[in-house]
Design a protein around this motif. Structure first.
Motif, PDB file in Angstrom:
ATOM      1  N   VAL A   1      23.151  62.121  27.206  1.00  0.00           N
ATOM      2  CA  VAL A   1      24.492  61.935  27.443  1.00  0.00           C
ATOM      3  C   VAL A   1      24.709  60.838  28.852  1.00  0.00           C
ATOM      4  N   ILE A   2      23.593  61.453  29.864  1.00  0.00           N
ATOM      5  CA  ILE A   2      23.822  60.403  31.069  1.00  0.00           C
ATOM      6  C   ILE A   2      23.339  58.943  30.757  1.00  0.00           C
ATOM      7  N   ILE A   3      22.212  58.883  30.258  1.00  0.00           N
ATOM      8  CA  ILE A   3      21.857  57.635  29.562  1.00  0.00           C
ATOM      9  C   ILE A   3      22.712  57.050  28.898  1.00  0.00           C
ATOM     10  N   GLY A   4      23.409  57.519  27.833  1.00  0.00           N
ATOM     11  CA  GLY A   4      24.395  56.937  27.117  1.00  0.00           C
ATOM     12  C   GLY A   4      25.691  56.566  28.011  1.00  0.00           C
ATOM     13  N   ASP A   5      26.047  57.314  29.002  1.00  0.00           N
ATOM     14  CA  ASP A   5      27.035  56.916  29.715  1.00  0.00           C
ATOM     15  C   ASP A   5      26.863  55.762  30.660  1.00  0.00           C
ATOM     16  N   MET A   6      25.540  55.322  30.806  1.00  0.00           N
ATOM     17  CA  MET A   6      25.192  54.019  31.577  1.00  0.00           C
ATOM     18  C   MET A   6      25.397  52.663  30.711  1.00  0.00           C
TER      19      MET A   6
ATOM     20  N   SER B   1      26.882  68.565  23.499  1.00  0.00           N
ATOM     21  CA  SER B   1      26.955  67.350  22.537  1.00  0.00           C
ATOM     22  C   SER B   1      28.298  66.695  22.345  1.00  0.00           C
ATOM     23  N   SER B   2      29.488  67.276  22.524  1.00  0.00           N
ATOM     24  CA  SER B   2      30.638  66.691  22.596  1.00  0.00           C
ATOM     25  C   SER B   2      30.901  65.664  23.619  1.00  0.00           C
ATOM     26  N   LYS B   3      29.990  65.437  24.883  1.00  0.00           N
ATOM     27  CA  LYS B   3      30.047  64.516  25.808  1.00  0.00           C
ATOM     28  C   LYS B   3      29.333  63.266  25.377  1.00  0.00           C
ATOM     29  N   PHE B   4      28.993  63.130  24.329  1.00  0.00           N
ATOM     30  CA  PHE B   4      28.277  61.617  24.061  1.00  0.00           C
ATOM     31  C   PHE B   4      29.473  61.048  23.752  1.00  0.00           C
ATOM     32  N   SER B   5      29.243  59.706  24.480  1.00  0.00           N
ATOM     33  CA  SER B   5      30.424  58.575  24.478  1.00  0.00           C
ATOM     34  C   SER B   5      30.319  58.060  23.051  1.00  0.00           C
TER      35      SER B   5
ATOM     36  N   TYR C   1      30.480  58.006  19.173  1.00  0.00           N
ATOM     37  CA  TYR C   1      30.967  58.774  17.840  1.00  0.00           C
ATOM     38  C   TYR C   1      29.952  59.236  17.206  1.00  0.00           C
ATOM     39  N   ASN C   2      28.894  58.285  16.603  1.00  0.00           N
ATOM     40  CA  ASN C   2      27.942  58.527  15.943  1.00  0.00           C
ATOM     41  C   ASN C   2      26.858  59.596  16.347  1.00  0.00           C
ATOM     42  N   PHE C   3      26.839  59.312  17.626  1.00  0.00           N
ATOM     43  CA  PHE C   3      25.572  60.398  18.421  1.00  0.00           C
ATOM     44  C   PHE C   3      26.292  61.540  18.505  1.00  0.00           C
ATOM     45  N   ARG C   4      27.606  61.635  18.828  1.00  0.00           N
ATOM     46  CA  ARG C   4      28.498  62.965  19.032  1.00  0.00           C
ATOM     47  C   ARG C   4      28.512  63.863  17.596  1.00  0.00           C
ATOM     48  N   GLN C   5      28.843  63.178  16.680  1.00  0.00           N
ATOM     49  CA  GLN C   5      28.940  64.001  15.387  1.00  0.00           C
ATOM     50  C   GLN C   5      27.699  64.283  14.858  1.00  0.00           C
ATOM     51  N   TYR C   6      26.547  63.555  14.940  1.00  0.00           N
ATOM     52  CA  TYR C   6      25.184  63.985  14.454  1.00  0.00           C
ATOM     53  C   TYR C   6      24.700  65.082  15.518  1.00  0.00           C
TER      54      TYR C   6
END
Length: 87
Positions: free
Chosen positions: A69-74, A19-23, A25-30
């Protein structure tokens, strides 16, 4: 097969780490909040069947988080004011 406390803690740590790998901020904290809340809500479960069901759900969510996370990194997210700016 009985689940041990160590196996459940390992799942918890994996969920927090992913979860902490989300780029974003809002997704990561949620995601971090949802993981903590879910484990807190279920900390008093004693029924083995219910525990297994929740652990299986946790592994499903772990797979979803890894994919997201992979999709978000794109895509480069727009940084918020409260995030550190990368120079």
């Amino acid at each position: 097969m009985a689940l041990t406390r160590m196996e459940i803690l390992k799942l918890y740590k994996q969920l927090l780490r992913e979860s902490s790998k989300f780029s974003s901020y809002n997704f990561r904290q949620y995601a971090l909040m949802r993981v903590r809340d879910a484990f807190h809500e279920n900390k008093n479960l004693t029924d083995a069947t219910a525990v297994k069901k929740q652990v299986a759900e946790g592994y499903k969510n772990l797979a979803i988080i890894k994919r997201q996370v992979i999709i978000g990194d794109m895509f480069e997210p727009q940084r918020l004011v409260i995030e550190k700016q990368i120079s």
